[in-house]
Design a protein around this motif. Structure first.
Motif, PDB file in Angstrom:
ATOM      1  N   VAL A 135      79.491  79.715  64.360  1.00 30.00           N
ATOM      2  CA  VAL A 135      78.857  80.091  65.624  1.00 30.00           C
ATOM      3  C   VAL A 135      79.887  80.167  66.743  1.00 30.00           C
ATOM      4  O   VAL A 135      80.754  79.293  66.868  1.00 30.00           O
ATOM      5  N   VAL A 136      79.763  81.215  67.539  1.00 29.44           N
ATOM      6  CA  VAL A 136      80.590  81.400  68.725  1.00 29.44           C
ATOM      7  C   VAL A 136      79.656  81.385  69.932  1.00 29.44           C
ATOM      8  O   VAL A 136      78.626  82.064  69.933  1.00 29.44           O
ATOM      9  N   ALA A 137      79.993  80.608  70.926  1.00 30.98           N
ATOM     10  CA  ALA A 137      79.228  80.581  72.175  1.00 30.98           C
ATOM     11  C   ALA A 137      79.845  81.589  73.136  1.00 30.98           C
ATOM     12  O   ALA A 137      81.037  81.522  73.414  1.00 30.98           O
ATOM     13  N   CYS A 138      79.042  82.537  73.607  1.00 31.57           N
ATOM     14  CA  CYS A 138      79.527  83.556  74.541  1.00 31.57           C
ATOM     15  C   CYS A 138      78.970  83.288  75.932  1.00 31.57           C
ATOM     16  O   CYS A 138      77.756  83.197  76.119  1.00 31.57           O
ATOM     17  N   HIS A 139      79.873  83.182  76.888  1.00 30.61           N
ATOM     18  CA  HIS A 139      79.506  82.854  78.265  1.00 30.61           C
ATOM     19  C   HIS A 139      79.626  84.051  79.200  1.00 30.61           C
ATOM     20  O   HIS A 139      79.651  83.872  80.423  1.00 30.61           O
ATOM     21  N   MET A 168      74.590  81.642  71.662  1.00 27.67           N
ATOM     22  CA  MET A 168      75.216  81.043  70.485  1.00 27.67           C
ATOM     23  C   MET A 168      74.884  81.966  69.318  1.00 27.67           C
ATOM     24  O   MET A 168      73.699  82.135  68.986  1.00 27.67           O
ATOM     25  N   ALA A 169      75.915  82.574  68.713  1.00 27.44           N
ATOM     26  CA  ALA A 169      75.661  83.548  67.656  1.00 27.44           C
ATOM     27  C   ALA A 169      76.630  83.399  66.496  1.00 27.44           C
ATOM     28  O   ALA A 169      77.808  83.095  66.683  1.00 27.44           O
ATOM     29  N   SER A 170      76.102  83.637  65.324  1.00 25.99           N
ATOM     30  CA  SER A 170      76.895  83.750  64.113  1.00 25.99           C
ATOM     31  C   SER A 170      77.049  85.243  63.855  1.00 25.99           C
ATOM     32  O   SER A 170      76.654  86.065  64.689  1.00 25.99           O
ATOM     33  N   ALA A 171      77.592  85.616  62.712  1.00 26.24           N
ATOM     34  CA  ALA A 171      77.696  87.027  62.350  1.00 26.24           C
ATOM     35  C   ALA A 171      77.848  87.135  60.847  1.00 26.24           C
ATOM     36  O   ALA A 171      78.241  86.178  60.169  1.00 26.24           O
ATOM     37  N   ALA A 172      77.519  88.307  60.345  1.00 26.68           N
ATOM     38  CA  ALA A 172      77.675  88.609  58.927  1.00 26.68           C
ATOM     39  C   ALA A 172      77.994  90.090  58.807  1.00 26.68           C
ATOM     40  O   ALA A 172      77.826  90.858  59.769  1.00 26.68           O
ATOM     41  N   ARG A 173      78.446  90.480  57.633  1.00 26.05           N
ATOM     42  CA  ARG A 173      78.633  91.905  57.396  1.00 26.05           C
ATOM     43  C   ARG A 173      77.249  92.541  57.406  1.00 26.05           C
ATOM     44  O   ARG A 173      76.308  92.009  56.808  1.00 26.05           O
ATOM     45  N   ALA A 174      77.107  93.666  58.095  1.00 26.76           N
ATOM     46  CA  ALA A 174      75.805  94.320  58.220  1.00 26.76           C
ATOM     47  C   ALA A 174      75.196  94.640  56.858  1.00 26.76           C
ATOM     48  O   ALA A 174      73.976  94.527  56.683  1.00 26.76           O
ATOM     49  N   LEU A 189      74.083  87.445  64.699  1.00 31.10           N
ATOM     50  CA  LEU A 189      72.746  86.886  64.529  1.00 31.10           C
ATOM     51  C   LEU A 189      72.629  85.661  65.432  1.00 31.10           C
ATOM     52  O   LEU A 189      73.469  84.760  65.361  1.00 31.10           O
ATOM     53  N   MET A 190      71.627  85.622  66.272  1.00 31.44           N
ATOM     54  CA  MET A 190      71.486  84.515  67.200  1.00 31.44           C
ATOM     55  C   MET A 190      71.255  83.215  66.435  1.00 31.44           C
ATOM     56  O   MET A 190      70.378  83.126  65.576  1.00 31.44           O
ATOM     57  N   ALA A 191      72.055  82.212  66.744  1.00 31.22           N
ATOM     58  CA  ALA A 191      72.022  80.940  66.013  1.00 31.22           C
ATOM     59  C   ALA A 191      70.649  80.281  66.082  1.00 31.22           C
ATOM     60  O   ALA A 191      70.191  79.691  65.100  1.00 31.22           O
ATOM     61  N   GLY A 192      69.972  80.384  67.198  1.00 31.24           N
ATOM     62  CA  GLY A 192      68.664  79.761  67.347  1.00 31.24           C
ATOM     63  C   GLY A 192      67.577  80.399  66.510  1.00 31.24           C
ATOM     64  O   GLY A 192      66.519  79.812  66.320  1.00 31.24           O
ATOM     65  N   ALA A 193      67.826  81.604  65.993  1.00 29.85           N
ATOM     66  CA  ALA A 193      66.836  82.296  65.171  1.00 29.85           C
ATOM     67  C   ALA A 193      66.903  81.881  63.702  1.00 29.85           C
ATOM     68  O   ALA A 193      65.985  82.166  62.938  1.00 29.85           O
ATOM     69  N   PHE A 194      67.987  81.200  63.294  1.00 24.58           N
ATOM     70  CA  PHE A 194      68.110  80.780  61.895  1.00 24.58           C
ATOM     71  C   PHE A 194      67.084  79.704  61.566  1.00 24.58           C
ATOM     72  O   PHE A 194      66.775  78.841  62.389  1.00 24.58           O
ATOM     73  N   ASP A 195      66.554  79.772  60.345  1.00 27.94           N
ATOM     74  CA  ASP A 195      65.677  78.720  59.856  1.00 27.94           C
ATOM     75  C   ASP A 195      66.512  77.463  59.634  1.00 27.94           C
ATOM     76  O   ASP A 195      67.696  77.536  59.317  1.00 27.94           O
ATOM     77  N   GLU A 196      65.878  76.320  59.781  1.00 29.92           N
ATOM     78  CA  GLU A 196      66.585  75.052  59.574  1.00 29.92           C
ATOM     79  C   GLU A 196      66.147  74.423  58.262  1.00 29.92           C
ATOM     80  O   GLU A 196      65.005  74.613  57.864  1.00 29.92           O
ATOM     81  N   PRO A 197      66.969  73.703  57.576  1.00 29.73           N
ATOM     82  CA  PRO A 197      68.351  73.455  57.987  1.00 29.73           C
ATOM     83  C   PRO A 197      69.202  74.702  57.763  1.00 29.73           C
ATOM     84  O   PRO A 197      69.005  75.424  56.787  1.00 29.73           O
ATOM     85  N   VAL A 201      73.132  76.735  57.800  1.00 30.97           N
ATOM     86  CA  VAL A 201      74.502  76.529  57.316  1.00 30.97           C
ATOM     87  C   VAL A 201      75.494  76.609  58.475  1.00 30.97           C
ATOM     88  O   VAL A 201      76.692  76.653  58.256  1.00 30.97           O
ATOM     89  N   LEU A 202      74.998  76.613  59.700  1.00 29.31           N
ATOM     90  CA  LEU A 202      75.820  76.927  60.859  1.00 29.31           C
ATOM     91  C   LEU A 202      76.568  75.730  61.436  1.00 29.31           C
ATOM     92  O   LEU A 202      76.042  74.612  61.475  1.00 29.31           O
ATOM     93  N   ARG A 203      77.764  76.013  61.922  1.00 29.45           N
ATOM     94  CA  ARG A 203      78.575  75.058  62.680  1.00 29.45           C
ATOM     95  C   ARG A 203      79.218  75.834  63.827  1.00 29.45           C
ATOM     96  O   ARG A 203      79.586  76.985  63.667  1.00 29.45           O
ATOM     97  N   THR A 204      79.409  75.199  64.965  1.00 22.12           N
ATOM     98  CA  THR A 204      80.019  75.860  66.122  1.00 22.12           C
ATOM     99  C   THR A 204      81.536  75.843  66.008  1.00 22.12           C
ATOM    100  O   THR A 204      82.132  74.795  65.750  1.00 22.12           O
ATOM    101  N   ALA A 205      82.145  77.013  66.223  1.00 23.57           N
ATOM    102  CA  ALA A 205      83.599  77.145  66.143  1.00 23.57           C
ATOM    103  C   ALA A 205      84.251  77.064  67.521  1.00 23.57           C
ATOM    104  O   ALA A 205      85.326  76.501  67.663  1.00 23.57           O
ATOM    105  N   GLY A 206      83.624  77.645  68.539  1.00 21.68           N
ATOM    106  CA  GLY A 206      84.235  77.637  69.857  1.00 21.68           C
ATOM    107  C   GLY A 206      83.494  78.521  70.847  1.00 21.68           C
ATOM    108  O   GLY A 206      82.361  78.943  70.590  1.00 21.68           O
ATOM    109  N   HIS A 207      84.166  78.825  71.948  1.00 22.84           N
ATOM    110  CA  HIS A 207      83.554  79.501  73.091  1.00 22.84           C
ATOM    111  C   HIS A 207      84.408  80.682  73.540  1.00 22.84           C
ATOM    112  O   HIS A 207      85.632  80.578  73.573  1.00 22.84           O
TER     113      HIS A 207
END
Length: 150
Positions: free
Chosen positions: A31-35, A48-54, A98-106, A108-114
């Protein structure tokens, strides 16, 4: 998005009302936080967003996704029913954020930075011990924010 229904999803998520859901069948980026100002204007805070290959992302309820071209470089996808921000995609790119808050829990996400820390709101602080970039235009950052290839 490509139909990759043959593989078990690595991660799943959905909007608030459930009209749109997604499944990722491949690795997701940390996850990358974009300000940046656009993210703050759209969400009321930072993103807060992750990403994947489309090609690794399948979307159910895609008819409910509306895309807004926030800039010449990218567009943002949201649910037309409940308004949930779900996606961000670069123009001509092969990744989908992909917005991190939209992922189902639990998840696989971890925050990398900003990123775009120079644009952050004055009403919150970013911890000093986290990876931070003032903007998002350096070559080092471009490599860092791309999703992992398989």
């Amino acid at each position: 998005m490509a139909d990759t229904a043959s593989a078990e999803p690595f991660a799943t998520g959905r909007c608030l009302c459930g009209a749109v859901s997604f499944a990722v069948r491949g690795p997701v980026r940390e996850v990358v936080a974009c300000h940046c100002k656009q993210c703050r204007n759209q969400t009321g805070s930072f993103v807060m967003a992750s990403a994947a290959r489309a090609v690794d992302v399948s979307i159910t309820g895609e008819e409910h996704v509306r895309w807004f071209s926030a800039s010449p470089e990218a567009e943002r996808g949201f649910c037309s029913t409940c308004g949930s921000l779900l996606f961000w995609r670069p123009e001509g790119g092969d990744s989908l954020s992909l917005m991190a808050g939209a992922f189902d829990e639990p998840s696989v996400l971890r925050t990398a930075g900003h990123i775009f820390c120079a644009d952050k709101g004055e009403y919150y602080e970013i911890p000093d011990d986290t990876l931070q970039f003032a903007q998002a235009d350096s070559g080092e950052l471009r490599v860092w924010i791309e999703p992992a290839a398989q």
